[in-house]
Structures are given as structure tokens and as C-alpha cells.
Design an enzyme around this catalytic site. Structure first.
Site, mmCIF file in Angstrom:
data_model
loop_
_atom_site.group_PDB
_atom_site.id
_atom_site.type_symbol
_atom_site.label_atom_id
_atom_site.label_comp_id
_atom_site.label_asym_id
_atom_site.label_seq_id
_atom_site.Cartn_x
_atom_site.Cartn_y
_atom_site.Cartn_z
ATOM 1 N N ASP A 1 33.777 43.456 37.270
ATOM 2 C CA ASP A 1 33.841 44.701 38.020
ATOM 3 C C ASP A 1 35.061 45.559 37.724
ATOM 4 O O ASP A 1 35.032 46.766 37.971
ATOM 5 C CB ASP A 1 33.752 44.408 39.521
ATOM 6 C CG ASP A 1 32.351 43.956 39.915
ATOM 7 O OD1 ASP A 1 31.392 44.401 39.259
ATOM 8 O OD2 ASP A 1 32.214 43.159 40.850
ATOM 9 N N TYR B 1 26.796 46.499 45.831
ATOM 10 C CA TYR B 1 27.508 45.676 46.795
ATOM 11 C C TYR B 1 28.856 46.273 47.164
ATOM 12 O O TYR B 1 29.464 47.032 46.435
ATOM 13 C CB TYR B 1 27.684 44.235 46.307
ATOM 14 C CG TYR B 1 28.061 44.053 44.858
ATOM 15 C CD1 TYR B 1 27.188 43.409 43.983
ATOM 16 C CD2 TYR B 1 29.281 44.493 44.366
ATOM 17 C CE1 TYR B 1 27.525 43.217 42.663
ATOM 18 C CE2 TYR B 1 29.621 44.302 43.046
ATOM 19 C CZ TYR B 1 28.739 43.669 42.200
ATOM 20 O OH TYR B 1 29.083 43.484 40.878
#
Length: 510
Positions: A362, A450
Site C-alpha cells: 500500500d 479498505y
């Protein structure tokens, strides 16, 4: 008499040392402060005016261009910072770390520069890494410009497959105004060095579209800097692979394959939304418990310097990775030089190519820049101190993120310590207990589907805790019977794929 004077002098000396230590910590916090909007603009202007770099707008749709991708604080060397923090010496010069994408070169590459001094830069130097190996241009993050070309290519794909998509899903991608499709792209972008190939998954463009895959995925080769040279290498439809969109359409129209037919879309079906539904046992006519500060906050925030119950530290939010604290002290003693979020990694598995390929790292999606606005009373208590952040990523100017960080004190609802000393005759000899409060510094990272909630917690007994809470939407793919080996069916045509997620927090001692 002399003993009293010596004790007084010793007390005054300790007090003076503590005061000097606090002032050094307060003054030194600026060493770790994120770049200001003014500094960002000055760095941009300085680099843009260097003709040898040939920089152009990051928001230009051209891919073969030289442009700034990322700008953030470049931390000084540890020993240089400690001289200012511990000895009161001059602070090291502030510098900026700038990542530049050089697409308009014979050998396109990604290069990092250190620009100094701030706030008015006058020089820059190339930042080198072990072995001085260049960063391959194919390894760069996706940008707004590249996504625009991906969208344009998908429109061509969807135009060719329009009848297939409309009949199978009831939704369309090309020239759509109602019941439209959108997409999510999957990383990594290839399985070998130098590749830039991405699986793209189509989804219904409704609230919570992450939970609406439609069983249509394409593999795009977008390595070339000329989007006209991009190609579709594979198509996956309803569990079947095809070498081209044209092959899919031909076999679909001839009836030589297994067709998919999603259930009729119900606009009233709220399963993927955050709209409350069903019966709730929680009373809504009365407020739940709230945090209050009857006499105001017991912590102090001065710029990026925080003090609380013996704790003091400086904080920043790094655009590439997220929350960091520096010069962490308890009762004047340094506990750690740096505690910082470094990475979040999620590995998925599944039956569809998008599911089996997904391995998200990420920080490569600029996780720190996804710290969007926090809602008082939900993301943080209403009493929290909210702080704006500024980022410079895939843009031509600093972008303000309102209320992107919050600081608050809360009760843990359990005692820090307690003891009930029974006399074993129905009474007790004594009881002692200490209520437990903790200071929380919080940011979030919404990386596509998310949401990570990042907390650094500081307890009154000298304990620090780092914590992450994961929420948002699951990474869902199209349901196939074979997919049950890798996840759980969560809707008629949706599979929630299994994942393993890990987080990295860095601790640097003194």
C-alpha cells in the site's frame, strides 16, 4: 541550613535542566515538521525553473513527460538532529525529498532529488541508493493521467463487448448515463521485472461498487508511453479465458460458451451501502456515552509538538506511508528517536485472475495521502483536536486535507491498576485503584476499498501502543464454484476472498 541550601540549589538545577530539555524538544520538533504549502510551492517553482530537468505539468495527459510525482520532507541524519535536540545546537537545514518521473528521456526512469535549503531552495542533488541502480520506469505508481488512458481503452473494449455486458449484467460502460459500470485495477502490474500489465475488473457503479463485480476482467499491457500502443492480452468472462475481446464476442454470439446472467438489479437492495436497515436493538432516542473534558484538555499541542502526562513528541504524516512520531520522551527521557508506520501489505487468493493476482503493497499507492477528513463523533470524539494536513502527490500544487489527523484523551474504562485487599471476614483492609486514561493520535488511510485506522496511544505509566483497525469494504471478486476454495460467498454473485495482511511499524532507538 547548608543542607537546605544545597537541596534548593539541586532542585533548581534539576528544574533548569528539565526546562532546557523541554525547550530543546519543543524547538527541535520543527526538524520533523511536514513541508508547509509555501515550502512545497517554492520547491516546485525551483525545480520547474531548472531547464535541464524539463519539467511539465503532472496533470497533463501525456505519459512521455517529465513531472513531479511526490514531494515530502527529507529527514536529516539522526546524529545531526540529536545535536539540536540534546545540545541545543542549530537545527539542520530543512530539505525536501522530491520524486520525479522522467518519461521524456531516451531511457525513462524515476529519480529522487533532495532540494535545499528550505523555505527558499537554491540547490538540488540526486538521491542514490545501494548499488546506484536506477528505478525502472515500469515500476512507477499509477497516476491520474495513466488512469485516464486506461478509462479510454476500457471504453473501446466495452463498446466492442457492449451487447455481452448489457445482456449479462444489465449495465453498460460505453456512453453510459444510468446503470453504469466502473472498474478496479489490480497490482502488482506483472510477474517479471520490466512488465506493466494490469488486470482490470469491471463492477457495477453503485454505492459500495467494490461488492459488485460482474464477472468481466481484462488484462491490459500498458507498458508503452504511447497509449495507442496498449493492447488487451486476455479477457476473463464467467470463468472462461479468451485471447481477445473479439473472440469473446464471436463465441458469445454463436452460443459456443457458457453465458452469465446476473440477477435483475434491484435499486432498493441496500446490501452494499451504509444505509441502516433491519431491526436495531440500540435505542436511538437517547444519546450513547460521550467523552467530555469538564475543564478542558489535559494535553498540549503546539504546532507539531505534543505534551501529555510526562510524554512529549513531534509528529508528522509522511505522504508515502503515513503517521510518524519523533523524539519520543517520557519524563524527559528519550524512549525512541522514531516510531513510524512503514507499510501495509495484503495478499489475496482466488479463482478469477484479479483475485489470484492481487498482492497490494500500500505504500506504493501513497498510503499517507489517503488520510481524508475525519468525522467528529464517529472517527474521533467531538472533543478531539483536529489538524489539517497538506500533501503534494500527482498534482501541481499542495492539496489541503481538512481534519486529517486528530488528537484526544480518552478513558479505557478499565483501571490502570487496582487491588481489593480482603480481610476474609466479609470486609477489607484497604482498596486502591488508579483510573486509566490514554492519549490517542489518529489518522486513517482509505486505500481503495479498505480503511485503516492508525492509532498511536500513550499511557500514563510510560507504555506506548501502536494499533491498526481495518474496516471499509472487503476485496470481492466474481463468484465461481471453484472460488469457494479461496473464500466465502457473500452475495448471489460475489465472493469474499481470503487474505493475509501484515503491517510494519519502525522503532528507532536512541
Amino acid at each position: 541550613m547548608w543542607c537546605h541550601r544545597l537541596l534548593l540549589l539541586a532542585t533548581l538545577a534539576i528544574s533548569a535542566a528539565e526546562s532546557a530539555g523541554r525547550m530543546n524538544a519543543l524547538d527541535g520538533a520543527a526538524i520533523f515538521a511536514d513541508l508547509t504549502p509555501r515550502e512545497m510551492r517554492n520547491v516546485r517553482d525551483y525545480l520547474t525553473n531548472r531547464p535541464e530537468l524539463g519539467l511539465t505539468s503532472a496533470r497533463s495527459k501525456k505519459l512521455d513527460k517529465n513531472s513531479i510525482l511526490l514531494m515530502e520532507l527529507h529527514l536529516p541524519r539522526k546524529h545531526e538532529a540529536l545535536r539540536a535536540l540534546d545540545r541545543g545546537q542549530a537545527r539542520p537545514e530543512r530539505e525536501a525529498r522530491v520524486v520525479v518521473q522522467f518519461g521524456d528521456q531516451p531511457r525513462p526512469n524515476v529519480t529522487e532529488y533532495v532540494v535545499s535549503p528550505l523555505p527558499i531552495p537554491t540547490s538540488h542533488r540526486r538521491k542514490t541508493f545501494k548499488g546506484d541502480r536506477p528505478i525502472k520506469f515500469e515500476s512507477r505508481p499509477m497516476t491520474w493521467a495513466e488512469y485516464a488512458h486506461v478509462y479510454a481503452l476500457l471504453e473501446k473494449v466495452a463498446l466492442t463487448a457492449h451487447a455481452v455486458l448489457l445482456e449479462s449484467t444489465g449495465f453498460a460502460f460505453h456512453n453510459c448515463t444510468d446503470r453504469c459500470l466502473t472498474f478496479s485495477d489490480i497490482a502488482p502490474r506483472g510477474l517479471a521485472s520490466g512488465e506493466r500489465r494490469s488486470w482490470i475488473m469491471l463492477q457495477k457503479f453503485v454505492e459500495g461498487y467494490f461488492l459488485h463485480p460482474v464477472g468481466f476482467e481484462v488484462l491490459i499491457n500498458h507498458r508503452s508511453l504511447d497509449p495507442e500502443q496498449w493492447t488487451v492480452e486476455k479477457v476473463w468472462y464467467n470463468g472462461q479465458y479468451f485471447d481477445s475481446v473479439e473472440e469473446l464476442v464471436e463465441r458469445y454470439e454463436s452460443g459456443e460458451m457458457e453465458k452469465a446472467k446476473l440477477p435483475e438489479h434491484d435499486d432498493e437492495d441496500l446490501f452494499s451501502t451504509y444505509v441502516p436497515r433491519g431491526h436495531s436493538n440500540t435505542r436511538t432516542d437517547k444519546h450513547g456515552p460521550k467523552l467530555v473534558e469538564p475543564q478542558g484538555p489535559r494535553y498540549n499541542v503546539e504546532r507539531n509538538f505534543v505534551e501529555y502526562a510526562g510524554w512529549s513528541f513531534a509528529y508528522r504524516v509522511r505522504s508515502s506511508a503515513g503517521l510518524q512520531v519523533f523524539d519520543l520522551r517520557f519524563n524527559g527521557e528519550r524512549i525512541a528517536y522514531e516510531v513510524s508506520l512503514q507499510e501495509a501489505i495484503a495478499f489475496y487468493s482466488g479463482d478469477t485472475p484479479a483475485a489470484m493476482q492481487t498482492k497490494y503493497i500500500d505504500a506504493g499507492w501513497a498510503m499517507g495521502t489517503s488520510d481524508y477528513e475525519l468525522a467528529p463523533g464517529i472517527d474521533c470524539p467531538e472533543i478531539a483536536t483536529f489538524v489539517d494536513r497538506y500533501h503534494y502527490y500527482d498534482t501541481d500544487k499542495p492539496i489541503r486535507y481538512k481534519n486529517a489527523l486528530c488528537i484526544f484523551e480518552m478513558t479505557t474504562a478499565t483501571p490502570l491498576r487496582r487491588h481489593f485487599n480482603s480481610n476474609f471476614s466479609g470486609g477489607y483492609n484497604f482498596y486502591a485503584g488508579l483510573e486509566n486514561h490514554v492519549l490517542v493520535v489518529r489518522t486513517t488511510s482509505t486505500v481503495y476499498n479498505y480503511d485503516y485506522i492508525w492509532d498511536f496511544l500513550f499511557y500514563q505509566n510510560g507504555v506506548m501502543e501502536s494499533r491498526v483497525s481495518a474496516t471499509g469494504y472487503i476485496h470481492a471478486t466474481f463468484y465461481t464454484p471453484e472460488g469457494l476454495q479461496y473464500g466465502t460467498r457473500v452475495y448471489s454473485y460475489v465472493l469474499g476472498t481470503s487474505t493475509r495482511t501484515s503491517f510494519t511499524i519502525k522503532w528507532t532507538w536512541t
